[in-house]
Write a protein that holds these residues in place. Structure first.
Motif, PDB file in Angstrom:
ATOM      1  N   ALA A 102       3.394  10.051  -7.414  1.00 53.79           N
ATOM      2  CA  ALA A 102       4.431  10.644  -8.461  1.00 53.79           C
ATOM      3  C   ALA A 102       3.811  10.500  -9.931  1.00 53.79           C
ATOM      4  N   ARG A 103       2.749   9.531 -10.091  1.00 52.23           N
ATOM      5  CA  ARG A 103       2.421   9.487 -11.252  1.00 52.23           C
ATOM      6  C   ARG A 103       1.153  10.692 -11.477  1.00 52.23           C
ATOM      7  N   ARG A 104       0.793  11.139 -10.357  1.00 51.29           N
ATOM      8  CA  ARG A 104      -0.236  12.244 -10.377  1.00 51.29           C
ATOM      9  C   ARG A 104      -1.616  11.380 -11.231  1.00 51.29           C
ATOM     10  N   ILE A 105      -2.064  10.272 -10.628  1.00 53.13           N
ATOM     11  CA  ILE A 105      -3.257   9.590 -11.083  1.00 53.13           C
ATOM     12  C   ILE A 105      -3.904   9.156  -9.840  1.00 53.13           C
ATOM     13  N   THR A 106      -5.242   9.050 -10.169  1.00 48.34           N
ATOM     14  CA  THR A 106      -6.171   8.783  -9.049  1.00 48.34           C
ATOM     15  C   THR A 106      -6.157   7.209  -8.504  1.00 48.34           C
ATOM     16  N   HIS A 107      -6.480   6.845  -7.366  1.00 48.73           N
ATOM     17  CA  HIS A 107      -6.555   5.448  -7.081  1.00 48.73           C
ATOM     18  C   HIS A 107      -7.589   4.546  -7.925  1.00 48.73           C
ATOM     19  N   ASP A 108      -8.680   5.190  -8.501  1.00 49.60           N
ATOM     20  CA  ASP A 108      -9.726   4.451  -9.063  1.00 49.60           C
ATOM     21  C   ASP A 108      -9.595   4.652 -10.610  1.00 49.60           C
ATOM     22  N   CYS A 109      -8.376   4.915 -11.065  1.00 44.85           N
ATOM     23  CA  CYS A 109      -8.465   5.103 -12.557  1.00 44.85           C
ATOM     24  C   CYS A 109      -7.808   3.816 -12.997  1.00 44.85           C
ATOM     25  N   PRO A 110      -7.990   3.382 -14.396  1.00 45.15           N
ATOM     26  CA  PRO A 110      -7.430   2.082 -15.118  1.00 45.15           C
ATOM     27  C   PRO A 110      -6.105   1.953 -14.853  1.00 45.15           C
ATOM     28  N   GLU A 111      -5.223   2.875 -15.146  1.00 41.37           N
ATOM     29  CA  GLU A 111      -3.864   2.935 -14.815  1.00 41.37           C
ATOM     30  C   GLU A 111      -3.365   2.610 -13.253  1.00 41.37           C
TER      31      GLU A 111
ATOM     32  N   GLN B 251       0.722  -1.212   0.165  1.00 41.56           N
ATOM     33  CA  GLN B 251       0.057   0.125  -0.124  1.00 41.56           C
ATOM     34  C   GLN B 251       0.962   1.041  -0.021  1.00 41.56           C
ATOM     35  N   ARG B 252       2.007   1.122   0.768  1.00 43.43           N
ATOM     36  CA  ARG B 252       2.777   2.413   0.666  1.00 43.43           C
ATOM     37  C   ARG B 252       3.402   2.639  -0.466  1.00 43.43           C
ATOM     38  N   VAL B 253       3.994   1.765  -1.163  1.00 44.77           N
ATOM     39  CA  VAL B 253       4.523   1.795  -2.545  1.00 44.77           C
ATOM     40  C   VAL B 253       3.633   2.199  -3.450  1.00 44.77           C
ATOM     41  N   PHE B 254       2.325   1.679  -3.431  1.00 44.45           N
ATOM     42  CA  PHE B 254       1.454   1.929  -4.235  1.00 44.45           C
ATOM     43  C   PHE B 254       0.999   3.489  -4.335  1.00 44.45           C
ATOM     44  N   ASP B 255       0.596   4.072  -2.798  1.00 48.25           N
ATOM     45  CA  ASP B 255       0.423   5.224  -2.570  1.00 48.25           C
ATOM     46  C   ASP B 255       1.416   6.182  -3.120  1.00 48.25           C
ATOM     47  N   GLU B 256       2.741   5.878  -2.993  1.00 46.09           N
ATOM     48  CA  GLU B 256       3.706   6.933  -3.359  1.00 46.09           C
ATOM     49  C   GLU B 256       3.788   6.818  -5.181  1.00 46.09           C
ATOM     50  N   GLU B 257       3.630   5.717  -5.592  1.00 48.15           N
ATOM     51  CA  GLU B 257       3.429   5.663  -7.014  1.00 48.15           C
ATOM     52  C   GLU B 257       2.332   6.287  -7.666  1.00 48.15           C
ATOM     53  N   ILE B 258       1.118   6.339  -7.049  1.00 43.96           N
ATOM     54  CA  ILE B 258      -0.009   7.044  -7.484  1.00 43.96           C
ATOM     55  C   ILE B 258       0.577   8.623  -7.367  1.00 43.96           C
TER      56      ILE B 258
ATOM     57  N   MET C 265      10.959  -1.413 -10.906  1.00 47.49           N
ATOM     58  CA  MET C 265      10.431  -2.290 -12.000  1.00 47.49           C
ATOM     59  C   MET C 265       8.825  -1.979 -12.176  1.00 47.49           C
ATOM     60  N   LEU C 266       8.365  -1.096 -11.480  1.00 48.55           N
ATOM     61  CA  LEU C 266       7.047  -0.476 -12.034  1.00 48.55           C
ATOM     62  C   LEU C 266       7.393   0.708 -12.998  1.00 48.55           C
TER      63      LEU C 266
END
Length: 70
Positions: free
Chosen positions: A31-40, A22-29, A65-66
């Motif tokens: 950094a990528r400036r996307i929302t948690h509920d988008c297809p990406e 979850q921490r890595v996911f939140d950081e990536e979200i 790797m992401l």
């Protein structure tokens, strides 16, 4: 007396695993400036879990790797 060893299936995620992911996911979200509920984000989450289940546990390695270029 027979000794039994239980092999833990790497596909099973513990609470600690989920918190780390979850921490890595939140950081990536962020950094990528996307929302948690988008297809990406859904693709990102699936890839993150796949890498983790394959044994990649280091946060920096996961993030590397992401990277879309990886």
């Amino acid at each position: 007396m027979t000794s039994q060893f239980h092999v833990i299936d790497r596909r099973i995620l513990t609470t600690s695993d989920i918190e780390s992911l979850q921490r890595v996911f939140d950081e990536e979200i962020k950094a990528r400036r996307i929302t948690h509920d988008c297809p990406e984000a859904a693709i990102l989450a699936a890839r993150l879990i796949e890498l983790y289940q394959r044994g990649v546990r280091n946060k920096a390695s996961l993030r590397e790797m992401l990277n879309p270029a990886a």
